[in-house]
Design a protein around this motif. Sequence first.
Motif, PDB file in Angstrom:
ATOM      1  N   TRP A  51       0.726  -1.372  -0.021  1.00  0.00           N
ATOM      2  CA  TRP A  51       0.112   0.116   0.138  1.00  0.00           C
ATOM      3  C   TRP A  51       0.812   1.270   0.053  1.00  0.00           C
ATOM      4  O   TRP A  51       2.133   1.128   0.684  1.00  0.00           O
ATOM      5  N   SER A  66     -10.597   3.755   7.350  1.00  0.00           N
ATOM      6  CA  SER A  66     -10.293   4.647   6.572  1.00  0.00           C
ATOM      7  C   SER A  66     -10.951   5.901   6.707  1.00  0.00           C
ATOM      8  O   SER A  66     -12.216   6.111   6.864  1.00  0.00           O
ATOM      9  N   ARG A 121      -4.961   6.889  -2.962  1.00  0.00           N
ATOM     10  CA  ARG A 121      -5.433   5.714  -2.418  1.00  0.00           C
ATOM     11  C   ARG A 121      -5.541   4.623  -3.455  1.00  0.00           C
ATOM     12  O   ARG A 121      -5.424   4.679  -4.784  1.00  0.00           O
ATOM     13  N   VAL A 125     -10.811   1.487  -2.319  1.00  0.00           N
ATOM     14  CA  VAL A 125     -10.522   2.168  -0.930  1.00  0.00           C
ATOM     15  C   VAL A 125     -11.437   3.355  -0.665  1.00  0.00           C
ATOM     16  O   VAL A 125     -11.317   4.237  -1.303  1.00  0.00           O
ATOM     17  N   GLN A 129     -14.367   2.624   5.331  1.00  0.00           N
ATOM     18  CA  GLN A 129     -14.371   0.981   5.275  1.00  0.00           C
ATOM     19  C   GLN A 129     -13.333   0.446   6.270  1.00  0.00           C
ATOM     20  O   GLN A 129     -12.387   1.328   6.747  1.00  0.00           O
ATOM     21  N   TRP A 131     -10.776  -2.853   7.664  1.00  0.00           N
ATOM     22  CA  TRP A 131      -9.764  -4.058   7.179  1.00  0.00           C
ATOM     23  C   TRP A 131      -9.447  -4.675   8.679  1.00  0.00           C
ATOM     24  O   TRP A 131      -8.971  -3.865   9.524  1.00  0.00           O
ATOM     25  N   ARG A 142     -12.506  -7.537   4.717  1.00  0.00           N
ATOM     26  CA  ARG A 142     -12.838  -6.165   4.671  1.00  0.00           C
ATOM     27  C   ARG A 142     -14.333  -5.965   4.940  1.00  0.00           C
ATOM     28  O   ARG A 142     -14.902  -6.709   4.556  1.00  0.00           O
TER      29      ARG A 142
END
Length: 166
Positions: A51, A66, A121, A125, A129, A131, A142
């Motif tokens: 990421w 996020s 991002r 995403v 959200q 994870w 997720r």
Amino acid sequence: MKSRIQLLLLIMILGAPMPVAWAMLHWQVGIPEGHVARGELQHNLPPLSAWPLQDHPEGRWLLIWSAPAVCDVTCQAEADRWWRMHRAMGRQAARVERVRLSEQEQTLLPGETLALWQSARLPGVEDYQVWLADPQGNIVTRYPAGVDLRAVHKDLEHLLKRNPES
């Protein structure tokens, strides 16, 4: 005669589980539901190391959510929800780190880590959200925005139970 009846009764009692199990399997009756994760398992997301983040924590289970670029009242309420869920884990809370993904610096709650995006991002995403990532940085599940906290809590408890501390 009495001992023969007792012997036949004992054989029937000890032999009954096999035909009953076969019948349950054959006709699919009385089979308990398997434990299913409440989050999305086939998410096709790369591990955290891929990421575009400035820092990506590893070594503990991660609860990542996020946040939008500007954290307003809704964002702070969401952060508080995750803080409360983390506290509800009791002794297991020390094994899990909360990480907030954002594009800008934000005020964090106690025990929370900020991970800033270096560039754009990842595709897919979205704000709010969530994870769950394992200690190696692999995304396990997720969850969509607005997910029920109990679902995440149950999944996380199950993961921690199945993966004892080393």
